[in-house]
Design an enzyme around this catalytic site. Sequence first.
Site, PDB file in Angstrom:
ATOM      1  CB  CYS A   2      -0.945   0.101   1.184  1.00  0.00           C
ATOM      2  SG  CYS A   2      -2.049  -1.305   1.331  1.00  0.00           S
ATOM      3  NE  ARG A  27       4.533   1.808  -0.484  1.00  0.00           N
ATOM      4  CZ  ARG A  27       5.631   1.470   0.157  1.00  0.00           C
ATOM      5  NH1 ARG A  27       6.796   1.655  -0.405  1.00  0.00           N
ATOM      6  NH2 ARG A  27       5.575   0.942   1.364  1.00  0.00           N
ATOM      7  CD1 TRP A  74      -0.702  -6.084  -3.689  1.00  0.00           C
ATOM      8  CD2 TRP A  74      -0.596  -6.803  -1.574  1.00  0.00           C
ATOM      9  NE1 TRP A  74      -0.379  -7.415  -3.718  1.00  0.00           N
ATOM     10  CE2 TRP A  74      -0.308  -7.895  -2.435  1.00  0.00           C
ATOM     11  CE3 TRP A  74      -0.593  -7.035  -0.203  1.00  0.00           C
ATOM     12  CZ2 TRP A  74      -0.014  -9.163  -1.966  1.00  0.00           C
ATOM     13  CZ3 TRP A  74      -0.296  -8.308   0.272  1.00  0.00           C
ATOM     14  CH2 TRP A  74      -0.006  -9.357  -0.619  1.00  0.00           C
ATOM     15  CG  ASN A 100       2.113   0.513   3.955  1.00  0.00           C
ATOM     16  OD1 ASN A 100       1.757  -0.600   3.595  1.00  0.00           O
ATOM     17  ND2 ASN A 100       3.378   0.900   3.946  1.00  0.00           N
ATOM     18  N   GLY A 101       0.114  -1.367   6.152  1.00  0.00           N
ATOM     19  CA  GLY A 101       0.587  -2.326   7.151  1.00  0.00           C
ATOM     20  C   GLY A 101      -0.532  -3.291   7.514  1.00  0.00           C
ATOM     21  CD  GLU A 480      16.221 -12.064 -10.724  1.00  0.00           C
ATOM     22  OE1 GLU A 480      15.850 -12.689  -9.721  1.00  0.00           O
ATOM     23  OE2 GLU A 480      15.767 -10.955 -11.039  1.00  0.00           O
ATOM     24  CE  LYS A 484      12.679 -10.038 -12.542  1.00  0.00           C
ATOM     25  NZ  LYS A 484      13.306  -9.488 -11.406  1.00  0.00           N
ATOM     26  CD  GLU A 487       8.891 -10.378 -10.665  1.00  0.00           C
ATOM     27  OE1 GLU A 487       8.275  -9.922  -9.702  1.00  0.00           O
ATOM     28  OE2 GLU A 487      10.120 -10.273 -10.777  1.00  0.00           O
ATOM     29  CG  HIS A 503      19.508 -36.850 -10.330  1.00  0.00           C
ATOM     30  ND1 HIS A 503      20.020 -38.121 -10.153  1.00  0.00           N
ATOM     31  CD2 HIS A 503      20.570 -36.059 -10.612  1.00  0.00           C
ATOM     32  CE1 HIS A 503      21.336 -38.086 -10.298  1.00  0.00           C
ATOM     33  NE2 HIS A 503      21.698 -36.843 -10.592  1.00  0.00           N
ATOM     34  CE  LYS A 601      10.833  -1.904  -7.162  1.00  0.00           C
ATOM     35  NZ  LYS A 601      11.301  -3.104  -7.848  1.00  0.00           N
TER      36      LYS A 601
HETATM   37  O1  M6R Z   1      12.893  -4.656  -1.709  1.00  0.00           O
HETATM   38  P1  M6R Z   1      13.504  -6.030  -1.664  1.00  0.00           P
HETATM   39  O2  M6R Z   1      14.708  -6.154  -2.515  1.00  0.00           O
HETATM   40  O3  M6R Z   1      13.765  -6.502  -0.262  1.00  0.00           O
HETATM   41  O4  M6R Z   1      12.398  -6.967  -2.284  1.00  0.00           O
HETATM   42  C1  M6R Z   1      12.572  -8.366  -2.313  1.00  0.00           C
HETATM   43  C2  M6R Z   1      11.587  -9.019  -3.237  1.00  0.00           C
HETATM   44  O5  M6R Z   1      10.273  -8.727  -2.839  1.00  0.00           O
HETATM   45  C3  M6R Z   1      11.773  -8.579  -4.699  1.00  0.00           C
HETATM   46  O6  M6R Z   1      13.059  -8.842  -5.155  1.00  0.00           O
HETATM   47  C4  M6R Z   1      10.754  -9.300  -5.602  1.00  0.00           C
HETATM   48  O7  M6R Z   1      11.036 -10.660  -5.663  1.00  0.00           O
HETATM   49  C5  M6R Z   1      10.750  -8.673  -6.995  1.00  0.00           C
HETATM   50  N1  M6R Z   1       9.408  -8.466  -7.436  1.00  0.00           N
HETATM   51  C6  M6R Z   1      11.407  -9.500  -8.025  1.00  0.00           C
HETATM   52  O8  M6R Z   1      11.387  -8.890  -9.273  1.00  0.00           O
END
Ligand code: M6R
Length: 606
Positions: A2, A27, A74, A100-101, A480, A484, A487, A503, A601
Amino acid sequence: MCGIIGYVGSENALPIIVKGLKKLEYRGYDSAGIALFGAAGFDVVKQKGTLSALEERLAGSTLSSFMGIGHTRWATHGEPSDINSHPHVGSKGRIAVVHNGIIENYRQLRERLTKRGIDFVSQTDSEVIPQLAEYYYDGDMLDTVVKVTNALGGSYALGFMCVDEPGTLIAVKKDNPLIIGVSEHGNFIASDVPAVLRHTNKVYYLDDAEIAVLTKDGVRFYNQDKDPVTKTPETVTWSVDSAEKGGWPHFMLKEIMEQPKIMRDTIRAAAEQAYLPNPGAAAGGLDVANFDKLVITACGSAYNAGVVAKYVFERLCRIPVEVELASEFRYKDPIVDERTLVILVSQSGETADTIAAMREAKSKGAVTLSIVNVVGSTISKEADHCLMTLAGPEIAVATTKAFSAQLVVLYTLAVGFAVRLGKLTPEQGQGMLEEIESLPEKTETILEQVDAIQKYASECIVYKSIFFIGRNIDYAIAMEGSLKLKEISYIHSEAYAGGELKHGTISLVEENTLVVAIGGCERLHGKIMSNIEQVISRGAKVLFIGNSREDDMGGKLSFVAIPKVNELFSPSLSVIVLQLFSYYVAANKGLDIDKPRNLAKSVTVE
Ligand code: M6R
C-alpha cells in the site's frame, strides 16, 4: 504494501495527491482513494481498481482543498472493493485515516468497539484505526494518536486528519516506511520519496514511534511522551526524471536500459566503500577476518543475488557462505553468533521478512551488513554496516537495475574480502576489479541485441511452461530468469541445476518444451551442452545464452551471445538477456508489465 500520501499547504491538494499516488502505485493497485478536508467534513472518493479508475471518477471534479490524504491499496484483509478502499473514516465522520501495514489485533479491537455501539462498514483491519481514534478523541489529536498507537498491534504507517483540527495532518509509523517532505508551498507525508520528488528533495525519515505534526508552515516531531524531537532533513539526490517513464512504454524497459549507467555508478561507489583504500573494509571498518562464516539472507530477486554471491565469495574467499530466504531464516533459530557476518540484501530496505531476519541475527550477536537501494530505509539504518546500491528509484515491480546493482556490490565486496584474507594478492584483486568495471560496457553490447531478443521472445508467448537450466553460478542466475518470467508473463517456469535434470525433472520435457540454458561458465561449457543435447533429443527447443555455440542442433538451438568475462561475474551479463526475454514475452502478451497481478513492489507485510 500500500502507498500513502498526504499534503497540507497553499495549493489544491487533489491533483498533488493523485499525482503522488501515481508514483506509489507500484506498492499496490487493487483500489485507490482520497479524502479532502472540506467545509462540512471530509470529501471522500474511493474506487476499486487501478488508479486510473479513480482518476476517471475524479475527472472534471471541482473538489479543492488545502489538505488531504490518499491511498493505493494491496489488499490483505477484505477483498478489493470500494468500501474496503482507504481512506477510512470513523462512524462519526470526524477522523479520516490512511494505513499501510497490518493491524494484528484488529479483531479484538473491533469487538471491543462494537460492544460500545460502534458500527463498522468494511472488512478491513484498518477501519479500527479511525474508529478507535474517534473513540479516544477529546480535543487533542496528538494525544489521540499516542493512545491509538499504544492500542495497535502489528505494523503501520498512518496519516490522520481530524475535522476539529483544520490545517493539521498527523503521521506516525511502526515497521512500515514513512517520509515527511517539506516544500515551499506545503508539506507532505508519503510512503516513498518519488511521490514528493516533483515538489521537494528535502525529506525527513520518520523513525518508529515518532509522530509528525504537519501544518502548511512547518513540521514538528514528538515522541510517544509528546516531548518534542529534533530531526534534521536530508537532501535526496534522485532527480525528478529518474522517477518518470520518460517516453519508454514501461518503467521496466527504461530500468533495463539504465543498467550500464547504474552499474558504473554503483561499482565506483562500492570500490570506494568496500575496496579502497582498505580492501574488504566496508563502511564503519568491518573486518572479514573476524568471521568464520557469512550468511546472506533476503527475499525474491535479492535472495537470487545472494545465491550468485555465494559462488563468488566461496570461490574467492574460501569462507563458508549460507544463503537463506529471510522468511525462513527468521523462524529457524539460526546458528549465528558474533563470528558470523549476516548480509541483508534489499532494494527497498523495507521488506518485512528481511527486517525480521536482520533483527533475529542481531539478537544472536551476529554482525550485520546491509546492501540497500533506498536511503533512510529501515534496513539501511538498523544494520551495523551498510553499502548503498546507486540504482536510483526503481518503479517497476519486477526488479532489474537494483538486482544488477546488488550483484556488482557483492562482487566488489567479495574481491575486497579475498584480498584482506590473503586469498588474492592486491594485484589479482585489482585485476578482478577491472573485470567488474568492464561489465557496464559489455552490458551495452547486449542491449544492442534488443531487436533480436524481442523477435525471439515474441514467438515464445505460446508456451505454457518454460524451464531455465544452468550449472554452478549459471544455475543461480537461471533462478532469477525464471522468477522474472513468471512474475510478469504469468507463464509457469522453473529453474533447475543442469546436472539435476536426469534425477527427475527431465520427465517433464516433451516435444516443443522450451528450455532456456545459460552458459556463462566457460569451464562447464561441455556439461551444459550435454544437458542441452539431452533435452533436445527429447523434443525440446533451446534458447542458449552463452559465449559461443558449436552448431544449431538441427534448428532446435537458438543462441544469444554474451561477451566473455570472468565466469564469476558472468551472471551480470546473462541476466540482461533474461530480463529482456521476460519483458518482451510479457509485452507481446499485452500484459500490464509494471504492475503484475497480485504483486506489489515492496512487501512490507508478512
Ligand atoms: O525490496 P527487496 O529487494 O527486499 O524486495 C525483495 C523481493 O520482494 C523482490 O526482489 C521481488 O522478488 C521482486 N518483485 C522480483 O522482481
